[in-house]
Design an enzyme around this catalytic site. Structure first.
Site, mmCIF file in Angstrom:
data_model
loop_
_atom_site.group_PDB
_atom_site.id
_atom_site.type_symbol
_atom_site.label_atom_id
_atom_site.label_comp_id
_atom_site.label_asym_id
_atom_site.label_seq_id
_atom_site.Cartn_x
_atom_site.Cartn_y
_atom_site.Cartn_z
ATOM 1 N N ASP A 157 11.159 37.666 -71.492
ATOM 2 C CA ASP A 157 11.385 36.450 -70.722
ATOM 3 C C ASP A 157 10.267 36.357 -69.681
ATOM 4 O OD1 ASP A 157 12.346 34.063 -69.841
ATOM 5 O OD2 ASP A 157 14.404 34.725 -69.546
HETATM 6 C C1 BGC Z 1 13.906 31.347 -68.891
HETATM 7 C C2 BGC Z 1 13.791 31.236 -70.390
HETATM 8 C C3 BGC Z 1 12.710 30.242 -70.741
HETATM 9 C C4 BGC Z 1 11.404 30.702 -70.109
HETATM 10 C C5 BGC Z 1 10.238 29.790 -70.432
HETATM 11 C C6 BGC Z 1 12.563 31.634 -68.241
HETATM 12 O O1 BGC Z 1 12.632 31.563 -66.870
HETATM 13 O O2 BGC Z 1 14.828 32.365 -68.579
HETATM 14 O O3 BGC Z 1 15.012 30.852 -70.938
HETATM 15 O O4 BGC Z 1 12.591 30.126 -72.119
HETATM 16 O O5 BGC Z 1 11.578 30.741 -68.709
HETATM 17 O O6 BGC Z 1 10.381 28.575 -69.831
#
Ligand code: BGC
Length: 754
Positions: free
Chosen positions: A286
């Site tokens: 993530d």
């Molecule tokens: C979120 C993810 C997301 C990623 C990219 C993160 O902060 O937890 O779910 O896909 O950002 O935007």
């Protein structure tokens, strides 16, 4: 004899040939991957594991990097996120094509509930229990996004969530592992379409692996402390369902589980996902989660963080730069074997080949197709229907003197309607969190609630408007105007709720009441004596006891997307008979959280709120939720009857066929979601008081009876025992069939025999 065998032989030959061709194709991709890998320097290999955010937009804390372009040209970047539009995608891909090995970039984006056409937020859509509709919304989202240069969505989020304080509850399918798994499967199928490599398919990404939804206290990014049983029985099944659906990628989660950050969790990523489940795709971290392990206190610095993550099976680094900065050294120091790097690179290249990007890196950059797909009127039609299906009718009391008929649906010939509230004329609010901002496209294509109702009623109906108050704050200056128009009206429709960005990532709240003075506005409107229909717009279950106890009609609209106004009007005026049922329990008070239907009985169960005699209850609060899992009303009524079991005893390899009749006893055609729950009466591990094990959503016309059939097999009776073995233990089971987890209409018992 010949007649029977010849066609069979022919079929075998055809199948063998097909299998051979599939193998040959797979083999050739694997060979191509190997041949590219052989040409790559260590730096280029590590480049494939590196994903950067496009500076255009950020969905996390940004690291500005002025030389992204030269890094792409040097083969140091494998993927970008948040790049939208064919022109911009093409411009980055062009740079990648100038690199030594011309390895194409993949472009990721959070296409969570739509791209240009915004569908209901995922939790709302889950309340439709309509798997075909859910697949369709993902399909259309993929079609639009892929036409706009995107080939990878960070969806579906399949985290089970039982705490509405957690803002990301809006992004999943609710509290139940069975329903959640079905929806997870449907969404992956929708995003990925027939196969990766089709121009209108995007790679799906099951996230956040794992148990992110169980953050302690409902606070985003917080730790998770959980037993193996709970993990396997409740939190992992939807992830397994995505693997079964052929999901291309996984994303790990920010949280630690029992002290181990998911990013560095090799039990999850290597043993379970890539081992036991045989997942062949790749895992992305993530946003920045590799670096965040330093804050977790699990590693000392970026060097250790990179080691820890790659060793545990995290293949791609989203935005932390720790792979880029440390993996070369780690390999040189012999801390990370090159085979680990090669495995990660191969998994990523494999997907790039499968998507056809090596053949045509600009495959998703056709501006003409972009124009067509982003303007396809069929998409809006689908969004409208799916939005109608996602609405949950919570209350529909008859008016005094209303001959037992509910206030809704409204007649299209009402003389005067007062449409009041801070969300009546809002546009963008209807899109909810995780909508996609597309440069050059404004919000004109969103149908506001005002517009939707205006389109619906005839010219004979006068529509009056007052805002009444804001979503937040204590300003009541607008009350007088609202009361004034309310007095002139035959019916009041009041649209209240959260702001769209009050639920979502990093939007945890300790107070989930309807904000501001909105319920006070309802109170003064009710005092006019006019009938009030309340629309509640929200991304999570809110607490609204005053409204629930006093308003005659309540429609939970969640956030319904671009067609919100039309869908709401369809439901309010009876062109669509509401069919949604809650995919998550609504608490009576924040003090009950976490509250979910499939809890254990405990040794001292409480059965009512009147008795606190050394039992499992609150002394100052009911133990019952406000609205139960599976609850939702229709304009018609359904009667359940004639439950029959083909057998009362079942052997482990056998089945019981269950059949029942459902009759539409009301005046409207409608859809019912018939829910089958099972209770295992005695287990070596305590079993929940009820578990959803099957459901059917069926259309039944007024006056009609349909026969519904279910099959019970061993799988539906199994659970994880103390040794984490998936077993069905012989003994008595209770079968509960109903219209919600509480509203059980038919019951019986059966036995699993040795
Ligand atoms: C979120 C993810 C997301 C990623 C990219 C993160 O902060 O937890 O779910 O896909 O950002 O935007």
């Amino acid at each position: 004899m010949k007649k029977i065998y010849l066609p069979a032989l022919f079929l075998i030959l055809v199948l063998t040939n097909q299998i051979y061709r599939v193998n040959a194709q797979q083999k050739s991709i694997a060979q191509k991957v190997d041949s590219v890998l052989r040409l790559m320097t260590l730096e280029e290999k590590i480049g494939q594991l590196n994903q950067y955010n496009d500076d255009n937009e950020a969905t996390g804390p940004v690291t500005l990097d002025n030389d992204k372009i030269s890094q792409i040209r040097n083969g140091q970047v494998g993927s970008l996120l948040n790049t939208k539009g064919t022109d911009r995608v093409r411009s980055f891909q062009k740079v990648a094509m100038e690199s030594h090995l011309k390895i194409p970039l993949i472009f990721g984006q959070d296409v969570i509930h739509g791209y240009k056409t915004t569908f209901p937020i995922p939790l709302a859509e889950a309340c439709s229990w309509d798997l075909d509709a859910i697949t369709l919304s993902a399909r259309i989202s993929a079609t639009e996004a892929s036409a706009s240069g995107i080939n990878w969505t960070f969806a579906p989020m399949v985290d089970i969530a039982r705490d509405p304080r957690w803002g990301r509850v809006m992004e999943g399918a609710g509290e139940d592992p069975y329903l959640g798994s079905k929806i997870a499967f449907a969404r992956v199928k929708g995003f990925q379409g027939n196969k990766l490599g089709d121009t209108n398919s995007v790679m799906a990404c099951a996230k956040h692996f794992a148990a992110y939804g169980a953050a302690i206290g409902g606070r985003d990014y917080n730790s998770v402390d959980m037993s193996d049983r709970l993990l396997w029985e409740v939190y992992l099944p939807p992830f397994k369902a995505t693997v079964d659906a052929g999901v291309a990628t996984f994303m790990n989660s920010f949280n630690d589980i029992n002290g181990v950050p998911s990013t560095a969790n090799s039990y999850l990523q290597r043993d379970i996902l890539k081992g036991k489940w045989g997942f062949k795709g790749f895992v992305v971290s993530d946003w920045g989660s590799i670096g965040e392990m330093i804050n977790h206190g699990n590693v000392k610095d970026g060097y250790e963080a990179a080691w820890s993550a790659i060793t545990a099976g995290c293949d791609m680094d989203m935005e932390s730069r720790n792979y880029k900065n440390n993996l070369v050294q780690l390999v040189k120091d012999k801390k990370v074997p090159i085979t680990l790097i090669d495995d990660a690179v191969k998994r990523i290249l494999q997907k790039k080949f499968e998507m056809g990007l090596f053949d045509d890196p600009y495959k998703f950059c056709n501006a003409e197709r972009e124009q067509i797909e982003l303007n396809d009127p069929e998409h809006a039609k689908a969004a409208r229907l799916i939005a109608s299906k996602s609405i949950v009718l919570l209350k529909n009391d008859p008016l005094p003197g209303g001959a037992g008929v509910g206030l809704l649906p409204l007649s299209k010939n009402i003389k005067t309607i007062a449409f009041i509230g801070p969300l009546v004329k809002a546009l963008k609010q209807n899109k909810g969190f995780w909508d996609v901002e597309i440069p050059g496209l404004d919000s004109n294509f969103i149908v506001s609630q005002w517009e939707g109702i205006k389109n619906k009623v005839g010219t004979g109906t006068k529509l009056l408007y007052a805002k009444g108050c804001g979503i937040e704050g204590d300003n009541k200056d607008g009350f007088a105007e609202a009361i004034e128009i309310a007095k002139q009206a035959d019916v009041i429709i009041l649209s209240i709720g959260e702001r769209r960005d009050m639920s979502g990532e990093a939007k945890s709240r300790s107070n989930i009441n309807i904000p501001g003075v909105q319920e006070e506005l309802l109170k003064v409107l009710l005092a006019t004596g006019k009938p009030v229909v309340v629309l509640i717009n929200a991304g999570r279950p809110l607490v609204f006891n005053y409204t629930a106890d006093n308003a005659p009609a309540i429609v939970y609209t969640w956030w319904l997307g671009s067609e919100a106004g039309n869908a709401i009007a369809d439901v309010l005026f009876g062109d669509y008979n509401p069919s949604g049922k809650l995919a998550i329990t609504f608490p009576l008070s924040v003090g009950q959280i976490p509250i979910y239907y499939s809890h254990f009985n405990t040794g001292r169960p409480a059965y009512s709120d009147d008795n606190h005699n050394y039992n499992s209850s609150y002394n100052d609060l009911s133990i019952f939720p406000k609205y139960d899992f599976g609850y939702g009303l229709s304009y018609t009524t359904f009667e359940y009857s004639n439950l029959q079991l083909s057998n009362k005893k079942m052997k482990a390899n056998g089945q019981i066929e269950v059949s029942l009749n459902v009759t539409n006893t009301g005046k409207f055609d409608g859809e019912e979601i018939v829910q089958l729950y099972i209770r295992d009466k005695v287990g070596s591990i305590c079993r929940p008081v009820n578990e959803l094990k099957d459901f059917q959503k069926i259309k039944i016309n007024a006056g009609e009876t349909k026969i519904i059939k279910f099959n019970i097999d061993k799988e539906k009776l199994s659970f994880y025992n103390q040794k984490l073995q998936w077993v069905a233990e012989p003994g008595e089971f209770e079968l509960n069939i109903g219209a919600s987890s509480k509203d059980i209409r038919l019951k019986d018992n059966f036995e699993l025999v040795k």
